[in-house]
Design an enzyme around this catalytic site. Structure first.
Site, PDB file in Angstrom:
ATOM      1  N   LYS A 262       0.504 -10.795   1.411  1.00  0.00           N
ATOM      2  CA  LYS A 262       1.011  -9.798   0.470  1.00  0.00           C
ATOM      3  C   LYS A 262       0.105  -8.570   0.399  1.00  0.00           C
ATOM      4  CE  LYS A 262       2.883  -7.825  -3.152  1.00  0.00           C
ATOM      5  NZ  LYS A 262       1.742  -7.265  -3.817  1.00  0.00           N
ATOM      6  N   ASP A 281       6.860  -9.673  -2.853  1.00  0.00           N
ATOM      7  CA  ASP A 281       6.434 -10.318  -4.089  1.00  0.00           C
ATOM      8  C   ASP A 281       7.683 -10.829  -4.799  1.00  0.00           C
ATOM      9  OD1 ASP A 281       7.747  -8.229  -5.270  1.00  0.00           O
ATOM     10  OD2 ASP A 281       5.951  -7.094  -5.664  1.00  0.00           O
TER      11      ASP A 281
END
Length: 356
Positions: A262, A281
């Site tokens: 991420k 996310d």
DNA sequence: GGTGTACCTCCAGT
DNA sequence: AACTGGAGGTACA
């Protein structure tokens, strides 16, 4: 460092304020360093190409502050810059340099930082062809742009972001920033140049923990140390990632402690010219399962599925999928969603239902 | 490879 | 007034 009372942002919802929200009230109204009337110069970008409130407070950077109704200030390298746009019908954006030794260099740095060579209008018309639903959302969110930040600055910021909330991320980033050279003050906010790798290497894990970084303290020191051991220096190594393929750049970033998929995607998209990087996310996951890959709805967000989502975005929007994802992400933020409520977000839902 | 859990700290919601 | 659950995740078993 001192900063205005955070408007108690519970989560990312506070990241996107309505376009015309009032400026935050600084606690300390210090002497305004008006060593002369600030000169506002026109920027070669229209509102179609850049809307400040859809670009700066959307989670790309935690270093820029809202210093006026439609005004944001921050540092780019050694330059302290303010950007503003009129609330009225004036379509132009102005910028102001605070104590700049080199206005020419500052303007170039600013245009580079804003990714000014990339035409949002062209990008979005292409997205709209590939996906009519995108156009429906986009016409209400003009000027949502992806920045081109300094890689080290971006890396440290997103190192702070893991499993964290906006308020604390901002506080931590402010702490790191305060280690850099002081540049000046705008409307009660103090601005610093981002500290060099060398300066960062002189901060201990213990100091960071005392400053409230928690377990991310060792991510910072570990990553800084890893960068310093790179041949040619960490800055050059980070910059070299701009020339790699996305996968290679992500893989390289993930070798740094505290950098996972991420965080790596955020750094890649926001500072390394990796325009097809998709930071997945929970929000992006929501968008994707509702809109792009409905067959995955209800599933748990696993590593594997993250890449499925990223692939879905790229196959839909192409080389600049990250820019498309950014717009859809912003549309998903509560503050924007409220504005879109009666019209376009419903379109999104409808078209996703149609696909089922 | 897919899963579970600890990890700092702050703070909104109970 | 405590207490719990999360927050733009990552590392490690």
């Amino acid at each position: 460092m001192k900063r205005p009372r955070p408007p108690s942002p519970p989560s990312i919802s506070a990241a996107a304020k309505p376009p015309l929200s009032p400026p935050p009230t600084p606690i300390l109204k210090q002497k305004l360093q008006r060593t002369g009337a600030p000169k506002w110069l026109p920027l070669k970008l229209t509102q179609t190409e850049l809307t400040l409130p859809l670009t700066f407070p959307t989670g790309q950077t935690f270093r820029w502050k809202q210093t006026g109704p439609v005004q944001y200030s921050g540092s780019i390298g050694p330059h302290l810059v303010s950007l503003r746009q009129r609330a009225g019908d004036d379509d132009t954006i102005s910028y102001c340099l605070h104590r700049s030794a080199s206005p020419k260099a500052a303007e170039l740095a600013l245009l580079d930082f804003l990714n000014a060579e990339i035409s949002l209008a062209e990008l979005w018309s292409d997205f709209e062809i590939k996906d009519p639903g995108f156009g429906e959302v986009a016409k209400h969110l003009r000027g949502a742009r992806v920045l081109r930040q300094d890689p080290l600055e971006c890396l440290i910021q997103f190192l702070c972001s893991s499993n964290n909330n906006i308020a604390r991320i901002t506080k931590m980033v402010d702490f790191v920033s305060s280690l850099g050279l002081y540049l000046g003050e705008v409307e009660g906010f103090e601005f610093h140049q981002f500290p060099s790798l060398e300066r960062l290497s002189r901060v201990s894990e213990d100091e960071l923990r005392k400053a409230g970084f928690g377990y991310r303290a060792k991510y910072i020191t570990g990553t800084v140390s890893a960068l310093q051991s790179k041949p040619g220096g960490g800055d050059e190594w980070l910059l070299s990632l701009r020339k790699l393929d996305l996968q290679d750049a992500i893989a390289a970033l993930c070798t740094l402690p505290g950098v996972g998929p991420k965080v790596a995607a955020c750094i890649a998209l926001f500072s390394l010219d990796q325009h097809s990087a998709i930071p997945v996310d929970t929000h992006v996951w929501q968008i994707a399962t509702r809109y792009l890959v409905p067959d995955l709805a209800g599933a748990k967000l696993t590593l594997k599925l993250c890449s499925r989502v990223a692939e879905a975005f790229v196959s839909k929007y192409g080389e600049y999928a990250g820019w498309a994802q950014t717009l859809l992400f912003i549309a998903e933020l509560p503050a924007q969603k409220a504005l879109l409520q009666s019209s376009q977000s419903i379109q999104l839902v409808k078209s996703s239902e149609k696909k089922k």
